[in-house]
Scaffold this motif. Structure first.
Motif, short mmCIF file in Angstrom:
data_model
loop_
_atom_site.label_atom_id
_atom_site.label_comp_id
_atom_site.label_asym_id
_atom_site.label_seq_id
_atom_site.Cartn_x
_atom_site.Cartn_y
_atom_site.Cartn_z
N UNK A 84 0.83 -1.21 0.00
CA UNK A 84 0.00 0.00 0.00
C UNK A 84 0.86 1.26 0.00
N UNK A 85 2.16 1.10 -0.17
CA UNK A 85 3.03 2.25 -0.22
C UNK A 85 3.19 2.91 1.14
N UNK A 86 3.62 4.18 1.14
CA UNK A 86 3.85 4.87 2.41
C UNK A 86 2.62 4.94 3.31
N UNK A 87 1.43 5.02 2.73
CA UNK A 87 0.23 5.11 3.57
C UNK A 87 0.07 3.87 4.44
N UNK A 88 0.45 2.71 3.93
CA UNK A 88 0.37 1.49 4.73
C UNK A 88 1.28 1.57 5.94
N UNK A 89 2.51 2.07 5.74
CA UNK A 89 3.44 2.24 6.86
C UNK A 89 2.96 3.29 7.83
N UNK A 90 2.38 4.38 7.32
CA UNK A 90 1.88 5.43 8.19
C UNK A 90 0.71 4.92 9.04
N UNK A 91 -0.15 4.13 8.45
CA UNK A 91 -1.30 3.61 9.19
C UNK A 91 -0.84 2.75 10.36
N UNK A 92 0.09 1.84 10.12
CA UNK A 92 0.58 0.97 11.19
C UNK A 92 1.30 1.78 12.27
N UNK A 154 -4.56 9.57 11.32
CA UNK A 154 -4.86 8.14 11.27
C UNK A 154 -6.21 7.89 10.61
N UNK A 155 -7.21 8.67 10.99
CA UNK A 155 -8.54 8.51 10.37
C UNK A 155 -8.47 8.78 8.87
N UNK A 156 -7.74 9.82 8.47
CA UNK A 156 -7.64 10.16 7.06
C UNK A 156 -6.90 9.08 6.27
N UNK A 157 -5.85 8.52 6.85
CA UNK A 157 -5.10 7.46 6.18
C UNK A 157 -5.97 6.21 6.02
N UNK A 158 -6.67 5.83 7.07
CA UNK A 158 -7.53 4.65 6.98
C UNK A 158 -8.63 4.84 5.95
N UNK A 159 -9.21 6.03 5.89
CA UNK A 159 -10.25 6.30 4.90
C UNK A 159 -9.68 6.22 3.48
N UNK A 160 -8.47 6.74 3.29
CA UNK A 160 -7.84 6.70 1.97
C UNK A 160 -7.55 5.26 1.55
N UNK A 161 -7.02 4.46 2.47
CA UNK A 161 -6.72 3.06 2.14
C UNK A 161 -8.00 2.29 1.83
N UNK A 162 -9.05 2.55 2.58
CA UNK A 162 -10.33 1.87 2.33
C UNK A 162 -10.91 2.25 0.97
N UNK A 163 -10.57 3.46 0.51
CA UNK A 163 -11.05 3.92 -0.79
C UNK A 163 -10.11 3.51 -1.93
N UNK A 164 -9.06 2.77 -1.60
CA UNK A 164 -8.13 2.31 -2.61
C UNK A 164 -7.13 3.36 -3.04
N UNK A 165 -6.98 4.44 -2.27
CA UNK A 165 -6.03 5.49 -2.62
C UNK A 165 -4.65 5.14 -2.06
#
Length: 365
Positions: A84-92, A154-165
């Motif tokens: 998921x790129x950097x967003x995946x690392x940021x979420x964790x 965190x909320x914004x990152x999770x929303x983006x990942x859920x939307x496939x961004x």
């Protein structure tokens, strides 16, 4: 009116879990200043009083070069969202962190000095909450060298990942953003995504340690245009206001200056000094490369251009030709010619303006 001072905490998150596909090897483990990109960044982070330090990595990093007390503070977390790129690392990392704010850094920032966060930190407790402090350098946003308010981010990152961004900046619309104009320090945000960028960073670091920064020009054999290129570079850099010295390697034992010689051409093009380095100029126990570098350091110039077929000090600009280079490929940062090897920056012969910009990048950054 009474000022409300909030208690804030600041964490450091280093994203070191990328696939490094363009680099071809783990960027976090690349050698840098006697350590690695990751451990050097962690060592430099000690100038800021971070409450937590988290490294986002999908494989255990080697932290053995760190002081034990620093290594003990580092927590390593892996992505739950793979590829998921950097967003995946940021979420964790955001989930693992407990701080109210987090400085998020990509691991491949060898020149980041933490000065932007040092300026922000004293103000965080007194200003209205901001979700993202976003540096802008050379008109480019730097979301992987930015300070985030952990909860909203965190909320914004999770929303983006859920939307496939997958783009980091895709979360900015959901956050309150304060722009940090950092136009004066672009080197802080230079990353090393490719082998050519990594070698350029090594060249900048080497030249920062020299009294006079050096660029070498090389070719496989005589007659392929080393001097002509050096003369053009000297003329253009002089036109831009830089004092340029010229040091030429020669195999002749006795040398006299004469009209039309390579050193004379260099002086005529604007060089403040032009020196020859022959066998008699090499001290006992000294190699030719060291002698050329020593002579360059004795000049009174902003930049020294060294011309040598096989002994030029790092970094080397190589004029491409039909024969293989007579020098180590690791010493070559740029090639005059065309090609696709990611280890080199390619510059066309007629692009003197571009070449001089690259030389100044390596010598004045």
């Amino acid at each position: 009116m009474t000022n409300i001072i909030r208690t804030v905490s600041l964490g450091l998150i280093i994203l070191a879990g990328g696939r490094s596909s363009r680099m071809g090897r783990d960027k976090a483990a690349l050698p840098w200043q006697g350590a690695t990109l990751l451990t050097d960044l962690l060592l430099r982070s000690q100038g800021v009083a971070f409450d937590e330090i988290i490294v986002s990595a999908n494989r255990p990093p080697d932290l053995s070069a760190l002081p034990p007390e620093l290594a003990a503070r580092v927590r390593v977390v892996a992505d739950d969202c793979q590829d998921c790129g950097p967003l995946g690392g940021m979420e964790a990392a955001f989930r693992a962190c407990t701080c109210s704010y987090c400085l998020v850094l990509s691991v491949d920032l060898p020149f980041y000095d933490f000065s932007p966060v040092k300026q922000i930190l004293p103000k965080l407790a007194q200003m209205p909450p901001v979700d993202l402090f976003l540096p802008i350098s050379e008109n480019r946003p730097q979301p992987l060298a930015a300070v985030y308010r952990r909860g909203p981010a965190l909320e914004a990152v999770q929303a983006a990942l859920n939307a496939g961004k997958r783009r980091v900046l895709s979360i900015a619309d959901a956050l309150t953003v304060r722009i940090l104009d950092d136009e004066g320090t672009p080197i802080l945000y230079e990353n090393v995504n490719m082998p050519s960028a990594y070698k350029a960073a090594l060249a900048i670091d080497a030249n920062r340690r020299r009294t006079v920064p050096v660029i070498s020009i090389s070719a496989a054999r005589s007659g392929e245009g080393k001097t002509s290129l050096a003369v053009q570079v000297i003329a253009e850099l002089t036109r831009r206001g830089y004092a340029v010295a010229y040091v030429k390697s020669t195999h002749h034992r006795r040398c006299w200056e004469k009209r039309g010689s390579d050193t004379d051409r260099a002086l005529q093009s604007g060089a403040v000094q032009a020196l020859l380095c022959g066998p008699d100029d090499v001290a006992a126990g000294e190699g030719k490369e060291d002698a050329l570098l020593r002579l360059a350091q004795q000049t009174t110039a902003d930049v020294a251009i060294v011309e040598s077929r096989s002994h030029g000090p790092f970094p080397v600009i190589y004029i491409d030709g039909p024969e293989p280079p007579p020098i180590r490929l690791d010493n070559i940062t740029a090639v005059i010619g065309c090609g696709s090897d990611p280890s080199f920056r390619y510059i066309a012969p007629e692009q003197i303006d571009c070449l001089c910009g690259y030389i100044l990048y390596l010598t004045t950054s």
